[in-house]
Design a protein around this motif. Structure first.
Motif, PDB file in Angstrom:
ATOM      1  N   GLU A  81      -5.351 -26.789 -42.486  1.00  0.00           N
ATOM      2  CA  GLU A  81      -3.950 -26.627 -42.691  1.00  0.00           C
ATOM      3  C   GLU A  81      -3.489 -25.184 -42.675  1.00  0.00           C
ATOM      4  O   GLU A  81      -2.259 -24.787 -42.394  1.00  0.00           O
ATOM      5  N   ASN A  82      -4.442 -24.432 -43.089  1.00  0.00           N
ATOM      6  CA  ASN A  82      -3.816 -23.011 -43.241  1.00  0.00           C
ATOM      7  C   ASN A  82      -3.952 -22.167 -41.824  1.00  0.00           C
ATOM      8  O   ASN A  82      -3.436 -21.047 -41.859  1.00  0.00           O
ATOM      9  N   VAL A  83      -4.325 -22.656 -40.987  1.00  0.00           N
ATOM     10  CA  VAL A  83      -4.411 -22.094 -39.718  1.00  0.00           C
ATOM     11  C   VAL A  83      -3.038 -21.771 -39.051  1.00  0.00           C
ATOM     12  O   VAL A  83      -2.790 -20.863 -38.646  1.00  0.00           O
ATOM     13  N   THR A  84      -1.980 -22.552 -39.706  1.00  0.00           N
ATOM     14  CA  THR A  84      -0.649 -22.288 -38.940  1.00  0.00           C
ATOM     15  C   THR A  84      -0.166 -20.973 -39.423  1.00  0.00           C
ATOM     16  O   THR A  84       0.720 -20.328 -38.675  1.00  0.00           O
ATOM     17  N   ASN A  85      -0.493 -20.380 -40.421  1.00  0.00           N
ATOM     18  CA  ASN A  85      -0.260 -19.157 -40.981  1.00  0.00           C
ATOM     19  C   ASN A  85      -0.732 -17.803 -40.160  1.00  0.00           C
ATOM     20  O   ASN A  85       0.093 -16.786 -40.031  1.00  0.00           O
ATOM     21  N   TYR A  86      -1.723 -18.233 -39.064  1.00  0.00           N
ATOM     22  CA  TYR A  86      -2.279 -17.177 -38.342  1.00  0.00           C
ATOM     23  C   TYR A  86      -2.344 -17.502 -36.847  1.00  0.00           C
ATOM     24  O   TYR A  86      -2.950 -16.541 -35.999  1.00  0.00           O
ATOM     25  N   LEU A  87      -1.792 -18.472 -36.656  1.00  0.00           N
ATOM     26  CA  LEU A  87      -1.559 -19.054 -35.057  1.00  0.00           C
ATOM     27  C   LEU A  87      -0.637 -18.282 -34.423  1.00  0.00           C
ATOM     28  O   LEU A  87       0.362 -18.018 -34.579  1.00  0.00           O
ATOM     29  N   ASN A  88      -0.921 -17.800 -33.366  1.00  0.00           N
ATOM     30  CA  ASN A  88      -0.085 -16.742 -32.270  1.00  0.00           C
ATOM     31  C   ASN A  88      -0.254 -17.529 -30.925  1.00  0.00           C
ATOM     32  O   ASN A  88      -0.846 -17.581 -30.305  1.00  0.00           O
TER      33      ASN A  88
END
Length: 588
Positions: free
Chosen positions: A483-490
């Motif tokens: 779930e924390n990937v959304t903060n760093y997905l580009n």
């Protein structure tokens, strides 16, 4: 022991001994006798006295200084003897003040008599010995080209005194201030005014003037003057109010920057970003910013106060010119530092690390970002850049400028590519700075653990360092992001659109698409027929080429519905139900 007397010359008071007073009195009497037949005698004498007062002021070493014979003799040498010239002789300037050095030394004044607005350009033209039109063209170029012409003109308007007396007008043009030159200047002005009166048609003017004209003109003039005075007061108050706010803001920002080194734990300081970066110490930037922005605001504040307060005392010439010089130096240093800083970011470099993930294309690959609780206590806390300390107490640069990009590959196994990037004044420097970025990640089986930060030494300076992670996914693999990937997905440089659903769900790579395998449906999960029979409806949507493909499972039977996606919102908000004949009905 000599007596001393107090005298007033040109509005200034002096202590002078009796012998010197007698000599100065005889000198003035001789001048008056030589001017007995001159037009404008009183005006000439007034200007001469003011010039003598200026010269005597220069002789004063302290407030208690007593003017003596030597001082008076030196003044007479500069001014010249009345008997050394003839007032009606065209060569008077050759004899007057013959012992005085007549080398032209100009002083900077505003020439309001010949100027269009305030006489700034005309005064500069006199000072530099060039035509004022070139100065005006330069101000216009600065005004329309760079926007600094208006500020520079206002500053010079305030800083440059106006040439009022005859002596000041002579100093402005570089002419020697002697009795002869003063007398000649006043005669020229007096003759100009006299010619205007001689050329006037008095009979015609007298016939046109009515008995009440003077009263009416005076009344109109008074009204107009009062209106302009009120407008000037309002404008002055407005300028003072706004300038005070800006000046306070500049002072606060400058103080924070200057004393930033003594406030290392202050979060506000950590987020200060300036165009000069770290190449110039923050305290030096604060000083330069205070001088470059504060001095113009101070002069504008004085202008507002002059409009607001009628008899406000002006700054002395020394203070005005000193502040102007300091401002020019500060702006020059800022421009030089800015050019140097730009050169530090001229080239881009990167360091690439590639590693294969040892799983097959039919397996599941898990991705998760992790943080270091020494630098941050939350995965959601992000800093573009922060100056902090490591566990050994060394100063380092900490940054969360980390981005994940999803890419597709034709290989049978996935792999990851880490690109550490930075800027420098050459390719070698940029590449070297990128290699010095410390970034860690781990691959444990089918799971990738990525740091959400990187570190670099403060000696590498802030040079747009960043880390880009490229995850290459083969066809058929299942991608399972935490779930924390959304903060760093580009999404930039990515092969997949990523609006299908939130992180924490499983996605399968099918050619150029990511299809969610277990995302919750946006639709209701059950419906009823017209006969009241409850059925189970499950939907799963995906988008390709602006077409929404919805797979509907009704009691285990798959039905596929295609529709055009909205250009703004690529998902369906329809409600599915079963009609009397068993068909699927789609309603908004």
């Amino acid at each position: 022991m000599n007596k001393t007397v107090n005298i007033n010359i040109g509005g200034l008071f002096f202590h002078i001994d009796e012998d010197a007073y007698q000599k100065l009195s005889r000198y003035f009497d001789a001048i008056k006798r030589s001017l007995s037949n001159s037009s404008g005698k009183d005006e000439i004498m007034k200007d001469i006295e003011m010039r003598v007062a200026e010269l005597l002021t220069e002789k004063q070493k302290s407030d208690k200084h007593v003017i003596n014979n030597k001082d008076v003799d030196e003044v007479i040498v500069i001014m010249g003897q009345p008997e050394d010239y003839r007032l009606d002789d065209d060569s008077e300037e050759k004899n007057a003040g013959s012992n005085y050095n007549t080398t032209k030394t100009r002083k900077l004044y505003r020439d309001k008599d010949r100027g269009t607005i305030a006489g700034v350009c005309t005064g500069l033209g006199h000072y530099f010995g060039i035509d004022a039109v070139f100065i005006k063209i330069l101000f216009l170029i600065l005004f329309f080209g760079f926007g600094t012409g208006f500020i520079a003109y206002i500053i010079l308007w305030i800083a440059m005194p106006k040439a009022i007396t005859t002596s000041e007008k002579l100093e402005m043009t570089g002419e020697p201030v002697t009795i002869a030159s003063i007398e000649k200047k006043v005669r020229e002005e007096f003759d100009t005014v006299s010619n205007k009166f001689k050329n006037a048609d008095y009979n015609k003017v007298g016939n046109e003037i009515q008995s009440g004209a003077n009263k009416f003109a005076n009344g109109v003039s008074e009204v107009v003057t009062n209106i302009f005075n009120v407008f000037a007061k309002i404008l002055g108050a407005f300028i003072v109010f706004l300038t005070s706010i800006f000046l306070i803001a500049v002072c606060v920002a400058s103080v924070v920057m200057i004393f930033s080194s003594s406030m290392p734990e202050n979060k506000v300081v950590e987020f200060i970003s300036t165009p000069l970066g770290l190449e110039t110490p923050l305290w030096a930037q604060g000083v330069l910013f205070f001088l470059a922005a504060g001095i113009p605001l101070f002069f504008i504040l004085l202008l507002g106060l002059k409009l607001l307060v009628t008899n406000l005392k002006s700054l002395g010439n020394v203070a005005r010119y000193s502040l102007l010089s300091i401002w020019i130096i500060a702006v020059g240093i800022l421009i030089a530092l800015g050019i140097n800083e730009f050169n530090q970011l001229a080239y881009s470099g990167k360091s690439v690390q590639k590693e294969t993930i040892g799983i097959t294309a039919t397996d599941t690959i898990k991705v998760q970002f992790k943080y270091n609780d020494f630098f941050s206590k939350s995965i959601n806390e992000k800093d573009d850049f922060r100056i902090t300390q490591d566990s050994a107490g060394h100063a380092i640069i900490y940054s969360n400028n980390v981005h994940l990009h999803l890419k597709r590959t034709d290989r049978v196994t996935p792999y990851i590519q880490i690109e550490k990037k930075a800027n420098g004044k050459s390719f070698d420097e940029a590449n070297g700075r990128a290699e010095k970025i410390a970034y860690n990640f781990k691959i444990i089986g089918n799971e990738i653990l990525l740091d959400n930060y990187f570190l670099t030494a403060t000696g590498n300076k802030l040079r747009n360092q960043r880390v880009d992670i490229y995850l290459y996914l083969p066809n058929g693999i299942v991608y399972y992001p935490a779930e924390n990937v959304t903060n760093y997905l580009n999404g930039s440089e990515s092969d997949f659109d990523y609006f299908y659903g939130p992180e924490g769900y499983m996605y399968k790579v099918e050619n150029t698409e990511l299809k969610c395998l277990n995302c919750p449906s946006n639709e209701n999960n059950s419906s009823t027929t017209e006969n009241g029979e409850e059925i189970d409806i499950q939907t799963n949507s995906s988008v390709k080429d602006s077409t929404v493909t919805t797979t509907v499972k009704v009691n285990g039977l798959n039905v596929i519905i295609n529709e055009t996606a909205s250009p703004v919102k690529k998902e369906s908000n329809s409600r599915l139900s079963i009609g009397k004949d068993g068909t699927i009905i789609k309603t908004k």
